[in-house]
Design an enzyme around this catalytic site. Structure first.
Site, PDB file in Angstrom:
ATOM      1  N   SER A 144     -17.110   8.577  18.674  1.00  0.00           N
ATOM      2  CA  SER A 144     -18.012   7.673  17.955  1.00  0.00           C
ATOM      3  C   SER A 144     -18.879   6.928  18.949  1.00  0.00           C
ATOM      4  O   SER A 144     -18.471   6.664  20.082  1.00  0.00           O
ATOM      5  CB  SER A 144     -17.206   6.648  17.156  1.00  0.00           C
ATOM      6  OG  SER A 144     -18.061   5.649  16.646  1.00  0.00           O
ATOM      7  N   TYR A 157     -11.190  -0.619  17.036  1.00  0.00           N
ATOM      8  CA  TYR A 157     -11.581   0.767  16.756  1.00  0.00           C
ATOM      9  C   TYR A 157     -12.380   1.331  17.953  1.00  0.00           C
ATOM     10  O   TYR A 157     -12.120   2.443  18.412  1.00  0.00           O
ATOM     11  CB  TYR A 157     -12.438   0.791  15.490  1.00  0.00           C
ATOM     12  CG  TYR A 157     -13.076   2.118  15.167  1.00  0.00           C
ATOM     13  CD1 TYR A 157     -12.337   3.142  14.582  1.00  0.00           C
ATOM     14  CD2 TYR A 157     -14.433   2.347  15.423  1.00  0.00           C
ATOM     15  CE1 TYR A 157     -12.927   4.364  14.262  1.00  0.00           C
ATOM     16  CE2 TYR A 157     -15.035   3.567  15.108  1.00  0.00           C
ATOM     17  CZ  TYR A 157     -14.276   4.565  14.528  1.00  0.00           C
ATOM     18  OH  TYR A 157     -14.866   5.776  14.224  1.00  0.00           O
TER      19      TYR A 157
END
Ligand SMILES: NC(=O)c1ccc[n+]([C@@H]2O[C@H](COP(=O)([O-])OP(=O)(O)OC[C@H]3O[C@@H](n4cnc5c(N)ncnc54)[C@H](OP(=O)(O)O)[C@@H]3O)[C@@H](O)[C@H]2O)c1
Length: 251
Positions: A144, A157
């Site tokens: 990501s 995250y």
């Protein structure tokens, strides 16, 4: 084996209900992929996803897989590789967590880290060994943009994705020259169930666009894919913004 254009005949998805993974599977089935293994936690959603892909003409199997149970990965994934060659493994499982809650509840934060990082280290190594034994195939890892630089608003995250991204890059280097290709995919904000209800970020994209980028990356044997591509430029600028300024940006 992949065809002359780099499209796999067989695909193993880790995180079989992921919307990005399923968009990718649909796209690849429309090209030439014939066999799909959906590995995931056994739920009606997993079976429904398999049924949908069968309707597109693929032979689809489901296999129980839990990222949080690394001790089982060797056995579970080993069974898939024992059935025949796997041309592509798509590592697609992950959880976003809830940053504010996870900061207060370290055990929840650990769950994010264990799913996204530790689980991927284990499953990634097992899958890589399977591909290496065959002598060919691609391991595609959904990293990501959040892992590129930790942000105040989602650093739990983000840090798990940073670890995953570094791991996948290193694994790609370790496998260089073996016939196995590792591709790190760094999407920005993608509209899926993972991001439902969150305010959309600039350059928001869709699972289908990520799938298109993955297909192109497979054809070119690319090592790093940004989706959308403009994020590569944005992030190379953001990476150099001083911390004191970066922490004040509304990111
Ligand atoms: N959506 C975005 O904006 C975005 C952006 C960049 C990167 N990504 C990454 O892309 C990947 C796919 O995301 P998505 O948007 O497609 O999300 P999604 O539709 O929510 O899919 C997430 C997948 O992870 C699986 N999963 C979660 N915990 C698991 C566990 N312990 N064991 C096995 N599977 C588990 C889920 O399975 P269950 O059905 O069992 O819950 C589901 O299949 C993730 O790694 C995500 O971090 C997403």
């Amino acid at each position: 084996m992949k065809d002359a254009f780099g499209i796999p005949q067989s695909l193993l998805v880790l995180g079989g209900t992921s919307e990005i993974a399923l968009a990718t599977a649909r796209r690849l089935i429309a090209r030439r992929t014939r066999t799909v293994w959906l590995a995931g936690r056994p739920t009606p959603d997993l079976e429904e996803a398999a049924e949908h892909l069968r309707g597109l003409g693929a032979e689809v199997h489901t296999v129980p897989f839990d990222a949080l149970d690394p001790d089982s990965h060797e056995t579970t994934l080993g069974k898939v590789f024992a059935e025949g060659d796997v041309d592509m493994v798509l590592l697609a499982f992950g959880i976003l967590g809830d940053q504010a809650h996870d900061e207060r509840e370290p055990s929840s934060a650990v769950r994010v880290a264990q799913t996204n990082y530790t689980g991927a280290v284990s499953a990634g190594l097992v899958a890589a060994r399977g591909l290496q034994t065959q002598g060919h195939g691609s391991l595609v890892v959904l990293s990501s943009v959040a892992g590129e630089r930790a942000r105040r608003s989602n650093f739990i995250y983000g840090s798990s994705k940073a670890g995953l991204d570094a791991f996948a890059q290193g694994l790609g280097d370790a496998l260089h020259g073996t016939g196995v290709h590792v591709m790190v995919v760094r999407p920005g904000f993608v509209r899926t169930k993972m991001t439902t209800g969150l305010p959309e970020a600039p350059l928001t994209t869709t699972p289908e666009t990520v799938a298109t980028a993955i297909e192109l990356g497979l054809r070119r044997r690319t090592e790093t894919v940004w989706v959308p591509g403009a994020l590569r430029v944005v992030m190379s600028a953001l990476r150099h913004v001083p911390r004191a300024v970066f922490r004040r940006l509304p990111l």
